[in-house]
Design an enzyme around this catalytic site. Structure first.
Site, PDB file in Angstrom:
ATOM      1  CE  LYS A 106      14.896   4.012  -7.329  1.00  0.00           C
ATOM      2  NZ  LYS A 106      13.800   3.278  -7.145  1.00  0.00           N
TER       3      LYS A 106
ATOM      4  CB  SER B 154      10.113   2.491  -5.422  1.00  0.00           C
ATOM      5  OG  SER B 154      10.242   2.432  -4.235  1.00  0.00           O
TER       6      SER B 154
ATOM      7  CB  SER C 236      12.828   4.456  -3.086  1.00  0.00           C
ATOM      8  OG  SER C 236      12.827   3.429  -4.358  1.00  0.00           O
TER       9      SER C 236
HETATM   10  N1  GLN Z   1       8.210   1.848   0.004  1.00  0.00           N
HETATM   11  C1  GLN Z   1       8.660   0.391  -0.180  1.00  0.00           C
HETATM   12  C2  GLN Z   1       9.745   0.014   0.561  1.00  0.00           C
HETATM   13  O1  GLN Z   1      10.197   0.946   1.413  1.00  0.00           O
HETATM   14  C3  GLN Z   1       8.729   0.154  -1.660  1.00  0.00           C
HETATM   15  C4  GLN Z   1      10.306   0.431  -2.309  1.00  0.00           C
HETATM   16  C5  GLN Z   1      10.471   0.162  -3.490  1.00  0.00           C
HETATM   17  O2  GLN Z   1       9.564  -0.159  -4.290  1.00  0.00           O
HETATM   18  N2  GLN Z   1      11.734   0.165  -4.077  1.00  0.00           N
HETATM   19  O3  GLN Z   1      10.058  -1.303   0.684  1.00  0.00           O
END
Ligand code: GLN
Length: 469
Positions: free
Chosen positions: A78, A177, A153
Site C-alpha cells: 500500500k 481498510s 481504503s
Molecule cells: N473506512 C474507514 C474510514 O474511512 C476506515 C479507513 C481505514 O481503515 N484506513 O475511516
C-alpha cells in the site's frame, strides 16, 4: 498447472523449491499480468522495475536451502508504507513526489525474509475511505464487476491480490481498510492486535487505531505474512511483547459468539442469508454458536468518527507546505499554508481535518472527544466480558456487497460501511475477514465476507475459525 502469478505463497514457495519455477519466472508472471491489467483496474500507482540483485539473492537463498517461505515472493505494498528510495504518496497530491528515506519496519522484515516488492498500490487518500474513490490518482476497479468499487481504503492491494497482479499484499487498517476491501474482492484480510505490528514507516492516519495487515489468497498465507511482520520494535513504543495478554491455543471446537441483536436492520438480506448459512456450516462442523450481547456497539461508529478525525487532524498538521510535501507559495506565511493544504488535500481529507479540529477545540473537547474516548473504554470492557462466553465473535464484514462508483456520495452513507469493522480498532482487538460466498447483483457474482474478532493477541483463534470457514 496453476499459473505462477495465480499461486498462493505456500504453492509458490513449494514450486520454487521443487525447481518447477525460478524466482525470475515468478516475478515475470506477476509483473507481466500487472502491466497488462493495471490500465483497466488501477490497482497499482507504480509497478516497480525488477530489482535484479534482490531476485538473484532470493534465488541463491532458495538454492542453498533457505526455509523462509516469503523468499522470492512478489508482494504489493500500500502506498502509505515506506520503501526506501520509492515514492510513498498515500495517494495524495500532497506527497505525490515524496520519496521515502528509510524502510518501514515491516518492509525491513520482509526484505530480511527475501520478499520482493512489485509495486505500490492505490488507496483512498491518507487511508480515509471505504471505496478507494478518494485517491488523488483515480479509483481502483473491482474485477468482479468493474462498475463497482473494490472497497477501501486498501482497495489497490486487494485488487492486486485477487486479480493475481502479485502473490499477496500489505494494507493498513484504521477502521476496516484491510478487512473491508478483502470482503468486497473475495480474499482474506487481517487487522492484527494493536501493537502486534510496528507502525514505524506507516504514514499515520489515526495513531491509536492504525495497524498494518496482510491481504492474501488464503488463511495460511495471511498467517505467514503476519508471523513475518509482527514483533516488538524499538522504533514504535506502542508495540507489545510476544505474550502480553497470556494467550492460550485455540480449542478444537470454537465457541462462536453471534450478536444477533445488531443485525435486525441495515444489513442486506442476501448478505445476512449467506452469513447465517456460514454459521450453520460452522455449527455442523462441530463448533458452537452462542448468543452474545454487545449493546454499546451501536455507538462504536459515532465514537470512531470523533476519535479518528481528531487524530487525523493532528497527524496531518505536519503537512504544512513548509517542511515537506507540496509547497505552494503565497504572499504571506498564512497564504502558504492555506494554498498548500487546499491544493494538496482532497475533499474528504479536508473534511476530516475540519471535523477533527472541531472536536478537539476548547469548549467541544469534553462534549465530543472525551465522551468518545469514554465510550471506547466501555466497548473494550463489553467485548472482554463477551469473550468469557465466546472464543471469537462473528459479524458480516460489511452490511452490503460492493457498491457502484458514486453510489455513496453522501459522506454519512459511506461512513455506515464501517459499522462492523471499526470496533476492533477502537478496542485494539484483532479481526479477520474471510470470504463466505457470493451474492448476485445484475447477473454478476459479488463476493461477501464474514468477520471475526478475537481477544487481544488471539490471532491464532482467527486463523483457526478462518480455516474452518
Ligand atoms: N473506512 C474507514 C474510514 O474511512 C476506515 C479507513 C481505514 O481503515 N484506513 O475511516
Amino acid at each position: 498447472m496453476t499459473k505462477p502469478n495465480e499461486m498462493t505463497i505456500v504453492e509458490a514457495a513449494r514450486a520454487l523449491r521443487a525447481r518447477e519455477l525460478t524466482v525470475r519466472e515468478l516475478w515475470n508472471a506477476c509483473a507481466e499480468t500487472a502491466h497488462a491489467k493495471n490500465p483497466e483496474l488501477n490497482a497499482y500507482l507504480e509497478i516497480f522495475d525488477a530489482d535484479e540483485s534482490a531476485i538473484d539473492t532470493a534465488q541463491k537463498r532458495i538454492n542453498a536451502g533457505d526455509e523462509s517461505l516469503l523468499c522470492g515472493i512478489p508482494l504489493a505494498i500500500k502506498d502509505n508504507i515506506l520503501i526506501e528510495g520509492k515514492i510513498a504518496s498515500a495517494a495524495s497530491k500532497m506527497l505525490e513526489n515524496y520519496k521515502a528515506t528509510y524502510d518501514a519496519t515491516v518492509i525491513k522484515k520482509l526484505k530480511d525474509a527475501g520478499a520482493l516488492f512489485l509495486g505500490r498500490t492505490n488507496m483512498d487518500e491518507f487511508a480515509m475511505g471505504s471505496s478507494t474513490e478518494h485517491s488523488a490518482f483515480g479509483p481502483t476497479k473491482n474485477p468482479h464487476d468493474t462498475s463497482r468499487v473494490p472497497g477501501g481504503s486498501s482497495g489497490g492491494s486487494a485488487v492486486a491480490v485477487v486479480a493475481n497482479l502479485c502473490i499477496a499484499a500489505l494494507g493498513s487498517d484504521t477502521g476496516g481498510s484491510v478487512r473491508q476491501p478483502a470482503a468486497h474482492t473475495g480474499i482474506v484480510g487481517l487487522k492484527p492486535t494493536y501493537g502486534a505490528v510496528s507502525r514505524s514507516g506507516l504514514i499515520a492516519m489515526g495513531s491509536s487505531l492504525d495497524q498494518i495487515g496482510p491481504l492474501a489468497k488464503s488463511v495460511e498465507d495471511t498467517r505467514i505474512l503476519y508471523e513475518t511482520i509482527r514483533g516488538i520494535d524499538p522504533l514504535d513504543s506502542t508495540t507489545i511483547p510476544e505474550n502480553l495478554y497470556g494467550v492460550l491455543a485455540p480449542p478444537k471446537r470454537l465457541r462462536v459468539g453471534v450478536p444477533r441483536h445488531l443485525f435486525t436492520e441495515g444489513v442486506d438480506k442476501d448478505v445476512l442469508a449467506t452469513f447465517n448459512t456460514t454459521l450453520e456450516k460452522l455449527a455442523g462442523a462441530g463448533h458452537t454458536l452462542v448468543d452474545v450481547e454487545l449493546p454499546m456497539s451501536s455507538h462504536a461508529l459515532a465514537a470512531y468518527y470523533v476519535i479518528m478525525p481528531a487524530e487525523v487532524s493532528t497527524n496531518l498538521a505536519r503537512l504544512d507546505g513548509i517542511r515537506y510535501g507540496l509547497g505552494v507559495r503565497g504572499d504571506t506565511l498564512l497564504e502558504d499554508y492555506i494554498q498548500s493544504r487546499t491544493e494538496g488535500f482532497g475533499e474528504e481529507t479536508r473534511r476530516r481535518i475540519l471535523l477533527g479540529t472541531f472536536v478537539l477545540s476548547s469548549g467541544y473537547i469534553d462534549a465530543y472527544y472525551k465522551k468518545a474516548d469514554a465510550a471506547r473504554a466501555v466497548l473494550r470492557q463489553e467485548y472482554t466480558d463477551a469473550f468469557k462466553k465466546a472464543d471469537v465473535i462473528a459479524f458480516p464484514t460489511t452490511p452490503s456487497p460492493a457498491f457502484k462508483f458514486g453510489e455513496k456520495s453522501d459522506p454519512l452513507t459511506m461512513y455506515l460501511e464501517d459499522i462492523f469493522t471499526v470496533t476492533a480498532n477502537l478496542t485494539g482487538m484483532p479481526a479477520i475477514s474471510i470470504p463466505m460466498g457470493f451474492v448476485e447483483r445484475e447477473g454478476k457474482k459479488l463476493p461477501v465476507g464474514i468477520h471475526f474478532t478475537a481477544p487481544h493477541q488471539s490471532e491464532n483463534s482467527l486463523f483457526a475459525v478462518g480455516e474452518a470457514v
